[in-house]
Structure formats: C-alpha cells, structure tokens
Motif scaffolding. Structure first.
Motif, PDB file in Angstrom:
ATOM      1  N   GLY A   1       0.791  -1.228   0.000  1.00 24.78           N
ATOM      2  CA  GLY A   1       0.000   0.000   0.000  1.00 24.78           C
ATOM      3  C   GLY A   1       0.816   1.266   0.000  1.00 24.78           C
ATOM      4  O   GLY A   1       0.310   2.335   0.353  1.00 24.78           O
ATOM      5  N   LEU A   2       2.086   1.186  -0.402  1.00 28.98           N
ATOM      6  CA  LEU A   2       2.977   2.353  -0.521  1.00 28.98           C
ATOM      7  C   LEU A   2       3.002   3.186   0.758  1.00 28.98           C
ATOM      8  O   LEU A   2       2.801   4.404   0.734  1.00 28.98           O
ATOM      9  N   PRO A   3       3.285   2.560   1.900  1.00 28.37           N
ATOM     10  CA  PRO A   3       3.339   3.308   3.162  1.00 28.37           C
ATOM     11  C   PRO A   3       4.422   4.381   3.130  1.00 28.37           C
ATOM     12  O   PRO A   3       5.526   4.146   2.646  1.00 28.37           O
ATOM     13  N   GLY A   4       4.098   5.561   3.624  1.00 27.69           N
ATOM     14  CA  GLY A   4       5.046   6.665   3.635  1.00 27.69           C
ATOM     15  C   GLY A   4       5.195   7.353   2.293  1.00 27.69           C
ATOM     16  O   GLY A   4       5.966   8.302   2.173  1.00 27.69           O
ATOM     17  N   ILE A   5       4.457   6.875   1.288  1.00 32.64           N
ATOM     18  CA  ILE A   5       4.553   7.460  -0.050  1.00 32.64           C
ATOM     19  C   ILE A   5       3.205   8.012  -0.503  1.00 32.64           C
ATOM     20  O   ILE A   5       3.112   9.153  -0.955  1.00 32.64           O
ATOM     21  N   LEU A   6       2.136   7.212  -0.368  1.00 33.53           N
ATOM     22  CA  LEU A   6       0.797   7.640  -0.756  1.00 33.53           C
ATOM     23  C   LEU A   6      -0.188   7.455   0.387  1.00 33.53           C
ATOM     24  O   LEU A   6      -0.006   6.587   1.258  1.00 33.53           O
TER      25      LEU A   6
END
Length: 397
Positions: free
Chosen positions: A292-297
């Motif tokens: 889930g693209l943590p820290g990115i989206l």
C-alpha cells in the motif's frame, strides 16, 4: 515452506537458463518475494553479449549479468510515474479530475479561437466518435491520462523531426510539440495505451511544481523506498545491461541511456520510460506497492492504483472501448498473456522487463531482461514472463 521455495528457485533458474540458451534474451535476472520472504536473486546470461558494431563478442569479452546489473525498465517506469503524480495529488498540487488544460499552457487550443470547441474531426476508428480538437482536449484529466482513456494516440513521433534534420534535441520545443498532439478519440470513450499520455503527465507535474522530472520522482518516490539506490534515471553505462544497436539513429550500441526514442529525445528521464533498475530494487518497489505504498501515498490513492478505474471512467462506452483487461491508476490488472492470475497487478516493458504484484497471494516478481540486445526484432519474452508467473503461483497453490 523452505523445501517449496528451494524447488521454486530451481525451476525459475531452469526457466531463465532455457530462455538464454534458446536465444530469447542474452540475459535474465529474477527477484521474487513470497509473503515478504525474498528468494535468492537468479541471474543468467550476459548483460553485454554484442559489441559496438552489433557483432557477437567472444565469451571472454562479454559482461555477465548479476544481481547488481541495471536494466532499462522501459514502460515499467510508468508505475513510478503514476505514484509520483498521485503523490502530488496527495499534496494538493494536482487534482485527479481537474482538466489538464486548467494547469498546462499549450495543452488545448483556446476554445474561442480558430480551433474552437465546435470544430470536429472523425477519429478514423470506425466507432463513430467525434473528436473536438479543442473541446475534447479541454475535458481531459489526470485520471484519464493515468488510465489511458484520454483519447491521445499511443505514440508521439515528434522526436523524428529534428533527428531526420540532423539537429540537436531541444526539450522545450519537443514538449511544446508533444502537448499540441491532437486526440485520436474522444476522451473517456476508448482505452488506448498511450506513452504520449504519460509524457503529458510529466509535463503537467513539471509545470505545476517548477521542478524537473528527475527531482520530482526522486523526492516523492525513490528517496522513500528501501532500495532507492537501485532505481535511477542515470545509472552509468558500466553498470548496465546493453539494449539495442541503433546506428540508424546515430546511437550505436545503446547502454546506460534509455532505449525508448521519445524518452531519449526528452533528455532520458521521461514519464513513459527512462528508469533503470536492478531486480532487487524493483522488487523492493513491488513489495511497497503490495503493502500500500506506506510513507509514499495516502491509503485511498494507493487503493485507487489497485482498483479497476475503467468501468467508472468509460461508463456505457466500456463494452466497445477496446479494454480487454482492467486498469488502475497506473497499474495493469490481470493481463492473462503474462500475469498468470486475474488478481495480479503490475506492468511490463518493451525491453523485456516486468513487475508483478499480488496482494492476495502475497507475491512480488521482478523479471528483468535485455531481449532487444542487439535488435528489437530478436525475440519476445512474453512466454518467459508467463512461465515465471505460473511457476510462482503453482508453487504456492
């Protein structure tokens, strides 16, 4: 599980070895993660097998591939482009459903001018859609661009003009030409895979932020990944697998410079192509996508990448839109020709690359090759991609 993974490793090694031995590709590198556990990276063949003149090198002069070899990711770059654009949406810089024309000068002609909203052309596709030269473009949004439903044609040939005239590439002039591209179809009526659309995303992001595309990609995506040092637009030729011998473009044997000609003309770093990566680094990106693209989206936009957008975007046009498979915001969905599962997401690249992620199965697969070395007509790695995907899924069934 240990025995199963050992067997999987052996079978993948056999598949890659067979592809190299049969001439499908000079080299292949594969990195796989299963429920977060990474298999040993598999490397087979030569990253550089043909020399400057396109002639096969003696065995002792070739460069073997290894886990640290950088491959031209080609259109796998589009997944990173999508994440970069969505990070700007998270930051309030861009909006998914705001017309591109509201932010990007030169994108659509003035509706009150000569090519006004009432000027119509036939799209030539035989589906009866009418394309307004200005009005159609004025309705195109970032969501359309990310889902290949903007109506833009697949490719932009503008790079050929200065090349044929023997002139240097002028990025600003080339971008102006790209942004003037007319639509091939009315927006939100057809799915047509479009490199032109993803380079438009790049131009939109640069204009909205005042920053260069490499700066944006690095700040919003690459610097936030565990393997960020293994993904870059400018890797240095000595670390790269070679791609195509292109004397017709004055390039010779391409190595360390993007293979895609449109991206090359725009400086090498573009929205449609241009990223280079190692298999472990691309796997890190895949694992981030899967998580889930943590820290990115934000969670909502990360989920929108995973969710099929085409039913809502195309509406009643969906049955005749040419969309054989689903498409999220930047991710292809369930392409049976190479993914091996309707639940898989990812992207493939012309040079012989692919990234597959599957949340339900808990897998990520980064498969890199340089199948265009020394010529693009040499082979098709679609069968290898599918065999690798099916082998991973079968091992876990």
């Amino acid at each position: 599980m240990g025995t199963t993974l050992d067997q999987l490793d052996a079978e993948l090694t056999r598949l890659l070895g067979s592809a190299v031995e049969s001439g499908i590709t000079p080299s292949a590198v594969c990195a796989v993660a299963v429920d977060g556990e990474r298999l040993p990276v598999i490397t087979v063949g030569d990253a550089v097998r043909f020399g400057a003149g396109g002639v096969e090198l003696p065995a002792g002069q070739r460069t073997p591939a290894d886990a640290g070899t950088f491959y031209d990711l080609a259109s796998v770059t589009k997944t990173v482009t999508a994440v970069t654009a969505l990070a700007l949406v998270d930051g309030g810089v861009l909006q998914l459903d705001e017309p591109v024309a509201d932010l990007l000068p030169g994108w659509a002609p003035d509706a009150g001018g000569e090519a006004g909203g009432n000027v119509v052309t036939n799209d030539g596709g035989g589906d009866g859609n009418a394309v307004t030269k200005a009005g159609g473009k004025e309705t195109v949004t970032l969501r359309h661009l990310l889902t290949h439903t903007s109506g833009l044609p697949a490719v932009w040939p503008g790079w050929r003009v200065p090349l044929a005239a023997g002139l240097p590439f002028d990025r600003e002039a080339l971008l102006a030409d790209l942004l003037s591209t007319e639509l091939a179809h009315a927006p939100a009526t057809r799915f047509e895979y479009s490199c032109t659309g993803f380079n438009t995303i790049m131009a939109l992001a640069e204009h909205a932020t005042g920053q260069s595309w490499p700066e944006l990609v690095r700040a919003h995506v690459l610097a936030r990944l565990a393997g960020e040092s293994g993904l870059t637009f400018f890797p240095g030729a000595a670390r790269c697998a070679a791609t195509e011998h292109q004397p017709e473009h004055g390039r010779g044997m391409v190595r360390g410079t993007v293979h895609d000609e449109a991206a090359w003309s725009l400086g090498g770093a573009a929205g449609n192509a241009g990223l280079f990566g190692t298999a472990p680094a691309l796997l890190d990106f895949g694992e981030s996508l899967r998580a889930g693209l943590p820290g990115i989206l934000s969670p909502g936009l990360a989920e929108a990448m995973w969710t099929d957008q085409l039913p809502a975007v195309l509406g009643d046009s969906l049955p005749g839109s040419g969309a054989e498979y689903g498409h999220g915001l930047g991710l292809r969905i369930g392409q049976s020709a190479w993914m091996g599962s309707s639940d898989a997401r990812g992207h493939n690249g012309f040079t012989g690359t692919s990234l597959l992620v599957d949340r339900g199965a808990g897998i990520s697969i980064a498969l890199l090759s340089n199948r265009v070395h020394p010529r693009r007509e040499s082979s098709d790695v679609g069968g290898l991609r599918l065999a690798v995907s099916r082998t991973v899924y079968a091992a876990l069934s």
